[in-house]
Design a protein around this motif. Structure first.
Motif, PDB file in Angstrom:
ATOM      1  N   ALA A 111       0.853  -1.197   0.000  1.00 21.46           N
ATOM      2  CA  ALA A 111       0.000   0.000   0.000  1.00 21.46           C
ATOM      3  C   ALA A 111       0.881   1.236   0.000  1.00 21.46           C
ATOM      4  N   GLY A 112       0.361   2.328  -0.550  1.00 20.27           N
ATOM      5  CA  GLY A 112       1.070   3.601  -0.477  1.00 20.27           C
ATOM      6  C   GLY A 112       2.128   3.802  -1.539  1.00 20.27           C
ATOM      7  N   ILE A 113       2.076   3.029  -2.611  1.00 26.89           N
ATOM      8  CA  ILE A 113       3.027   3.222  -3.712  1.00 26.89           C
ATOM      9  C   ILE A 113       2.316   2.872  -5.021  1.00 26.89           C
ATOM     10  N   GLY A 114       2.534   3.700  -6.047  1.00 22.42           N
ATOM     11  CA  GLY A 114       1.873   3.480  -7.331  1.00 22.42           C
ATOM     12  C   GLY A 114       2.478   2.309  -8.078  1.00 22.42           C
ATOM     13  N   GLU A 115       1.692   1.773  -9.029  1.00 24.78           N
ATOM     14  CA  GLU A 115       2.094   0.591  -9.782  1.00 24.78           C
ATOM     15  C   GLU A 115       3.405   0.820 -10.542  1.00 24.78           C
ATOM     16  N   SER A 116       3.553   1.994 -11.169  1.00 27.50           N
ATOM     17  CA  SER A 116       4.741   2.210 -11.990  1.00 27.50           C
ATOM     18  C   SER A 116       5.994   2.388 -11.127  1.00 27.50           C
ATOM     19  N   PHE A 117       5.849   3.029  -9.960  1.00 27.20           N
ATOM     20  CA  PHE A 117       6.999   3.180  -9.059  1.00 27.20           C
ATOM     21  C   PHE A 117       7.438   1.851  -8.491  1.00 27.20           C
ATOM     22  N   LEU A 118       6.443   1.062  -8.175  1.00 27.83           N
ATOM     23  CA  LEU A 118       6.709  -0.277  -7.684  1.00 27.83           C
ATOM     24  C   LEU A 118       7.501  -1.056  -8.729  1.00 27.83           C
ATOM     25  N   ALA A 119       7.076  -0.933  -9.985  1.00 25.09           N
ATOM     26  CA  ALA A 119       7.744  -1.650 -11.073  1.00 25.09           C
ATOM     27  C   ALA A 119       9.209  -1.228 -11.188  1.00 25.09           C
ATOM     28  N   GLU A 120       9.469   0.080 -11.049  1.00 23.86           N
ATOM     29  CA  GLU A 120      10.860   0.563 -11.084  1.00 23.86           C
ATOM     30  C   GLU A 120      11.669  -0.027  -9.945  1.00 23.86           C
ATOM     31  N   PRO A 180      13.633 -16.433 -12.701  1.00 26.67           N
ATOM     32  CA  PRO A 180      13.696 -17.699 -13.447  1.00 26.67           C
ATOM     33  C   PRO A 180      12.488 -17.850 -14.381  1.00 26.67           C
ATOM     34  N   ALA A 181      12.708 -18.499 -15.507  1.00 33.06           N
ATOM     35  CA  ALA A 181      11.678 -18.585 -16.549  1.00 33.06           C
ATOM     36  C   ALA A 181      10.385 -19.243 -16.075  1.00 33.06           C
ATOM     37  N   GLU A 182      10.471 -20.152 -15.110  1.00 30.72           N
ATOM     38  CA  GLU A 182       9.261 -20.862 -14.677  1.00 30.72           C
ATOM     39  C   GLU A 182       8.395 -20.026 -13.727  1.00 30.72           C
ATOM     40  N   ILE A 183       8.875 -18.827 -13.384  1.00 28.79           N
ATOM     41  CA  ILE A 183       8.108 -17.968 -12.475  1.00 28.79           C
ATOM     42  C   ILE A 183       7.587 -16.749 -13.219  1.00 28.79           C
ATOM     43  N   LYS A 184       6.299 -16.488 -13.084  1.00 29.60           N
ATOM     44  CA  LYS A 184       5.704 -15.277 -13.671  1.00 29.60           C
ATOM     45  C   LYS A 184       5.316 -14.311 -12.563  1.00 29.60           C
ATOM     46  N   LEU A 185       5.462 -13.014 -12.855  1.00 28.14           N
ATOM     47  CA  LEU A 185       5.062 -11.974 -11.898  1.00 28.14           C
ATOM     48  C   LEU A 185       3.855 -11.233 -12.461  1.00 28.14           C
ATOM     49  N   ALA A 186       2.850 -10.962 -11.621  1.00 24.69           N
ATOM     50  CA  ALA A 186       1.711 -10.152 -12.060  1.00 24.69           C
ATOM     51  C   ALA A 186       1.450  -9.037 -11.059  1.00 24.69           C
ATOM     52  N   TYR A 187       1.042  -7.885 -11.591  1.00 24.73           N
ATOM     53  CA  TYR A 187       0.645  -6.730 -10.776  1.00 24.73           C
ATOM     54  C   TYR A 187      -0.876  -6.685 -10.761  1.00 24.73           C
ATOM     55  N   LEU A 188      -1.470  -6.625  -9.577  1.00 22.29           N
ATOM     56  CA  LEU A 188      -2.919  -6.561  -9.493  1.00 22.29           C
ATOM     57  C   LEU A 188      -3.334  -5.352  -8.658  1.00 22.29           C
ATOM     58  N   PRO A 189      -3.490  -4.189  -9.302  1.00 21.26           N
ATOM     59  CA  PRO A 189      -3.848  -2.988  -8.549  1.00 21.26           C
ATOM     60  C   PRO A 189      -5.310  -3.037  -8.099  1.00 21.26           C
ATOM     61  N   ASN A 190      -5.576  -2.563  -6.901  1.00 24.77           N
ATOM     62  CA  ASN A 190      -6.933  -2.635  -6.361  1.00 24.77           C
ATOM     63  C   ASN A 190      -7.125  -1.659  -5.210  1.00 24.77           C
ATOM     64  N   TYR A 191      -8.060  -0.721  -5.372  1.00 24.45           N
ATOM     65  CA  TYR A 191      -8.410   0.204  -4.297  1.00 24.45           C
ATOM     66  C   TYR A 191      -7.209   0.864  -3.635  1.00 24.45           C
ATOM     67  N   GLY A 192      -6.354   1.436  -4.464  1.00 28.10           N
ATOM     68  CA  GLY A 192      -5.224   2.179  -3.920  1.00 28.10           C
ATOM     69  C   GLY A 192      -4.089   1.311  -3.395  1.00 28.10           C
ATOM     70  N   MET A 193      -4.217   0.014  -3.568  1.00 32.96           N
ATOM     71  CA  MET A 193      -3.159  -0.909  -3.153  1.00 32.96           C
ATOM     72  C   MET A 193      -2.765  -1.744  -4.376  1.00 32.96           C
ATOM     73  N   VAL A 194      -1.667  -2.463  -4.278  1.00 31.74           N
ATOM     74  CA  VAL A 194      -1.274  -3.360  -5.369  1.00 31.74           C
ATOM     75  C   VAL A 194      -0.918  -4.720  -4.779  1.00 31.74           C
ATOM     76  N   ARG A 195      -1.477  -5.765  -5.364  1.00 29.92           N
ATOM     77  CA  ARG A 195      -1.023  -7.116  -5.016  1.00 29.92           C
ATOM     78  C   ARG A 195      -0.002  -7.566  -6.055  1.00 29.92           C
ATOM     79  N   LEU A 196       1.073  -8.166  -5.587  1.00 26.15           N
ATOM     80  CA  LEU A 196       2.078  -8.742  -6.486  1.00 26.15           C
ATOM     81  C   LEU A 196       2.009 -10.253  -6.343  1.00 26.15           C
ATOM     82  N   ARG A 197       1.873 -10.922  -7.486  1.00 28.45           N
ATOM     83  CA  ARG A 197       1.708 -12.369  -7.416  1.00 28.45           C
ATOM     84  C   ARG A 197       2.783 -13.094  -8.212  1.00 28.45           C
ATOM     85  N   LEU A 198       3.448 -14.040  -7.559  1.00 28.62           N
ATOM     86  CA  LEU A 198       4.369 -14.942  -8.255  1.00 28.62           C
ATOM     87  C   LEU A 198       3.630 -16.244  -8.550  1.00 28.62           C
TER      88      LEU A 198
END
Lengths: 422, 422
Positions: free
Chosen positions: B194-203, B213-231
């Protein structure tokens, strides 16, 4: 619409994102888009969700082009690395990426004046679009919408963030579709009944249903102990269609009149709000097991402050005693889940919040807390005014979330019946 | 699973019903099914929704067979005339309809002993099934599930009512799938910031993300002013996969530690509940603009009675004065949407509900009620205990529903930070 519509126009909705395929988010965009398309006369043929996988998105585009003239896409446009849709579309429609100056100015403005954060390279990227699309500005965010045309199909790509997509649809996309296609008329009429099962309802209206005109379809939509009945019609002569639907809807209302809640597609909380607004009366809630959910349903509607003063959520015994005046003796003797407790909760809420009506809930929502004589799902609900109070016991038998929903809807329905009868 | 899995197994989900295409209901079944399939190692390839139209259902079956070995269908099995799926499936798999005696007994039992209503012809029809399927009993309803097999694909047809479908999936379908297929391992790990924008988080995490590693994917899930990061990772050597995911997740947590809310896929209300349970502390809410929604979020979780005594929803001035002791002078001078009002609401809630903490909200949710100096979206939130109270002003700028959600989440996050810091 510049000429008489003569054939149905179909749309497909493609939602993109791995999060949809692992079930991490529920797709609410599709339902909203479908509703809005219907209003302007576009039928949705299919809804498809695919992951952030190049081949799967291309395949979905190829498949839906065969089904529909209008393809709406959401998702896959954000500033981060898991978003692949934009370059894919650029390639699919044979374009090259260019900077869209108005979008660039818009993104800069959002960062400088609204977010007040420095702009980074990644954000600037959002202003790049394929040179073969018409850009649709995103007033509520940084990712632009993109409108493509290919072999008499239109494709519209939008961000997945619901409020950004909605702004774009309402302000730009729906008007563009209505202008470009000659659309038929779609009419839906829905009513809500309570207190009768789906199969009994079907028997009750069978003779009418069997002779429904071919252009009208009937659907049963059971939900939380109630059933919505929906008539849908599509046609090219608006006045004739409206007349036929109105006639059949009137017949249907008469057939279900004993169980009719409302002859419109509005949720129970809105029905109660409208009723109280109409009667210029106020209500308070005194909630134990619903934990504030009845108050939330009422206050989720604009205009609720005219009918709602407040609520007491009384979860433990002292809260019931101190804030609602439930007697200690009653709680000790009958327990919190009892007719006497909910009746006193109504009295307490009327006094504390000075409203015309009050409704009270107390029950065991689960999964824990059940007892032999009061298993999970046992609920008492009371509703009253300063003259009288009525209470009723319910037995639900589902999970916590569903029991809370069922209890709230039952409470609102009891309130509705009480207000009408008082 | 009786042998080592060597390839990925894909499923498609087909949801059937006109109501999905006109947007009258949101499809929550697909998300739930996808989650459960993932847990046992099945990947969802596509989700498709089609109407109650014979040709469209057949086309979806044909198309998904090419994509997936497992096809799950929901909807179209009810007792009423708009349900066409069962005869269609019978025909598709080349069977004929027969009465399934255990289902007949089950339907009769439900009507006689649970619903206590007479059984009619229409209900008896529900016990008819194609003779080419394996019946999966529906413990929670009358429409039986049907399992078909054709050319190394399995097809499972289930009712659309969520709690009936869920019972069937959990008790029968998932175990059957796990037995019939040799499945790989799928691991998801999610954290919430919480408290950080998606693009700043990405940086912030760019260098790490680039060498994932190739077998791991990362996803950004922004929601209500927060972001979930999923491996997400998929693989056939469970221990090696788990080790790699754990290592990368640890690195990620360190990179986002200043904004980390929780290193698990749980919603904010559950995070707060767990924190209070852990500290053995209680909370009350004093809600104006959120109208009971914060209380509802907390009490929607099992076990909340240990940390939650109750709430006061104070919508009008008298409720704020009488139930929470907000001074008349403060309301007259500063208004309800002010630092002084929310601070006094916290004090009042602590006294009225005798809790360790209280959180208060007051704001203008829209669409009406905005003023020049306090436009729609202006919100004050305060949180405190008997020693101190902190208050903060927010500016949201969306529609009523979203403003309520954002306010509630911000209130819960302020409560979380306060509890951790006190």
């Amino acid at each position: 619409m510049n000429q008489q519509a003569t054939e149905k126009v179909y749309a497909s909705i493609i939602t993109i994102g791995d999060e949809l395929l692992i079930g991490q988010v529920v797709d609410t965009n599709s339902a909203w888009i479908a509703q809005e398309l219907n209003k302007i006369g576009v039928l949705v043929k299919r809804r498809v969700s695919v992951g952030d996988v190049h081949a799967d998105i291309v395949q979905a585009l190829d498949a839906e082009r065969k089904e529909s003239k209008i393809i709406l896409l959401t998702g896959g446009l954000g500033p981060t690395a898991d978003d692949i849709t934009k370059p894919l579309l650029c390639n699919y429609f044979g374009g090259k990426m260019i900077v869209h100056e108005p979008t660039l100015a818009h993104v800069k403005n959002i960062f400088e004046n609204i977010l007040k954060r420095p702009l980074i390279e990644r954000n600037l990227k959002q202003a790049e679009v394929p040179d073969v699309c018409t850009v649709v500005m995103n007033e509520r965010g940084t990712a632009p919408g993109m409108w493509f045309e290919k072999e008499d199909c239109v494709f519209m790509s939008m961000p997945g963030v619901p409020h950004e997509m909605k702004g774009m649809m309402t302000n730009e996309v729906l008007p563009k579709i209505a202008k470009q296609f000659t659309l038929p008329h779609i009419i839906h009429k829905t009513l809500l009944v309570a207190g009768i099962g789906e199969s009994f309802l079907a028997e009750q209206i069978k003779n009418w249903e069997e002779v429904l005109p071919a252009e009208i379809k009937l659907a049963y939509l059971p939900n939380y102990g109630m059933v919505r009945l929906r008539l849908s019609a599509i046609g090219f002569d608006k006045d004739a269609l409206q007349k036929t639907v109105d006639e059949e809807f009137t017949k249907l209302k008469l057939l279900v009149k004993d169980n009719l809640v409302v002859d419109d597609d509005v949720p129970m909380d809105k029905v109660v709000l409208n009723l109280l607004l109409d009667k210029k009366k106020t209500v308070a809630t005194a909630e134990s097991c619903t934990g504030g959910y009845v108050a939330h349903l009422l206050t989720s509607n604009a205009g609720s402050s005219a009918i709602f003063n407040g609520s007491v959520v009384a979860y433990d015994y002292p809260a019931k005693e101190n804030l609602l005046g439930v007697s200690h003796a009653t709680l000790s003797k009958d327990g919190a889940v009892s007719e006497s407790t909910v009746t006193q909760m109504v009295t307490g809420a009327l006094a504390a919040l000075k409203t015309d009506y009050a409704v009270a809930t107390s029950g065991i929502m689960g999964p824990g807390g059940g007892m032999t004589e009061k298993p999970v799902g046992t609920v008492w609900i009371a509703v009253g005014n300063n003259d009288k109070t009525v209470a009723k016991k319910f037995h639900f038998r589902f999970d916590r979330k569903r029991n809370i929903e069922l209890t709230a809807n039952a409470a609102l329905n009891m309130l509705r019946e009480f207000v009408i009868g008082s």
